[in-house]
Write an enzyme that holds these catalytic residues in place. Structure first.
Site: not given
Ligand code: MG
Length: 361
Positions: A134, A161, A189, A217, A242, A266
């Site tokens: 990430t 991100k 994301d 995402e 997500d 998750k």
């Molecule tokens: Mg995410």
């Protein structure tokens, strides 16, 4: 193997570098460790407080486990795994991370009872799992140099991100792609940071610029399923849900509406391994692929996620980098990392031998 007791502890692990998303910024993994005791050995679980994401705080996590979820399984036999999981799930509504901690510890014990690694008991095979890495939300030049460094460290798939100013987000992607060239797989994301029209504009701009983004995402707020579908229907890039999908029930709605192309599972959203497996079954039936990811968690629950990943072929993408972002690893055993590559031990259950630095309460 009768469930006799439990204890909770605090674990804090500093990160190598502050982690920033559209939702929050954090300098450590701060989590609650659960040990469930039986008449022959203990099992481990974990539940971080994720107030900015799931609404759960340290106090709510620990109280839910101590006053509702654990009492529902106390005295049961681990061999009756599904009955114990059902009792835990029925003990209260919500509290997904707290339920995940109990569910993971019960699965760890179930593996130990049967003397086999959990992924094997779930019918899995030793699979090649390579996590993405990430890149935190920062200014474009900083993100570009972070991405270049990650590529140099051997990470082929980078999760970028975004979710701030949508025009600047396109600049972020341009800077990262410019720095890494065609070598890296880039996934994006937005952590709910865009409105649907902003998402459509920025994703289309990335497509027009040829930035070759694998997937985007959670572009829009978690509750806006109609907006998510509008984005999915309007762009060519795959959209991964997500925060919009916690439970199997959420997955059912998303799949029936075709509101996204993929689901990020998750354990802290699904309430543990059982809920994750239900989502896998649904996605598989719908011909939809899944990613498995993690919050800022320690290697205890990330190891549990790796077992699920090895057990289900419908999971084709892995976002299990929190242990890499940590400055130290207090978990003995469990998943081991060689760069991006994750392998699981042959030991029973999760394969975790112990956890250092836990402040038991
Ligand atoms: Mg995410």
């Amino acid at each position: 193997m009768k469930i006799t007791g439990m204890r909770l502890g605090r674990l804090s692990i500093p990160l190598k570098k502050t982690f920033k998303t559209a939702l929050r910024s954090t300098a450590s993994v701060s989590t609650n460790i659960l040990e469930i005791q039986t008449d022959c050995g203990a099992g481990y679980g974990e539940a971080p407080p994720l107030a900015a994401i799931t609404g759960d705080t340290d106090g709510s996590v620990r109280d839910a486990i101590a006053s509702r979820i654990f009492p529902a399984v106390a005295g049961m036999d681990v061999s009756d795994l599904n009955d114990a999981i059902s009792a835990a799930e029925a003990s209260c509504v919500g509290n997904h991370p707290a339920k995940a901690a109990v569910d993971i510890a019960l699965h760890d014990l179930w593996g130990k009872l049967n003397g086999r690694p959990l992924y094997r008991l779930l019918g899995g095979a030793a699979r090649e799992i390579a996590t993405d890495y990430t890149i935190s939300l920062n200014q474009p030049d900083e993100m570009a140099s972070d991405a270049l460094e990650a590529l140099g460290d051997g990470y082929q798939a980078l999760k970028i991100k975004v979710g701030g100013d949508f025009r600047l987000d396109v600049e972020r992607l341009k800077a990262v792609r410019g720095a890494v060239g065609t070598a890296a797989l880039l996934r994006v994301d937005a952590n709910q940071g865009w409105r649907p029209k902003e998402a459509i504009r920025s994703i289309k701009a990335m497509e027009d610029l040829g930035l070759d983004v694998e997937l985007v995402e959670q572009p829009v707020p978690h509750y806006d399923i109609e907006g998510l579908k509008r984005v999915t229907d309007s762009v060519d890039t795959d959209i991964l849900a997500d925060e919009s999908v916690y439970s199997a029930r959420d997955a059912l709605r998303l799949i029936s509406l075709r509101a996204a192309d993929m689901i990020n599972i998750k354990l802290m959203k699904s309430g543990g391994i059982s809920g994750a497996l239900r989502i896998c079954a649904m996605a598989e039936s719908a011909g939809m692929e899944c990613m498995i990811g993690a919050m800022m968690e320690s290697k205890v629950s990330v190891t549990a996620a790796a077992h699920v990943a090895s057990a289900r072929r419908v999971i084709t993408r892995y976002d299990l980098d929190p242990p890499i972002l940590c400055a130290k690893d207090p978990v003995r055993g469990g998943a081991s990392y060689a760069g991006a590559s994750i392998s699981l031990p042959d030991a029973p259950g999760l394969g975790i031998d112990g956890i250092e630095d836990v402040e038991w309460l």
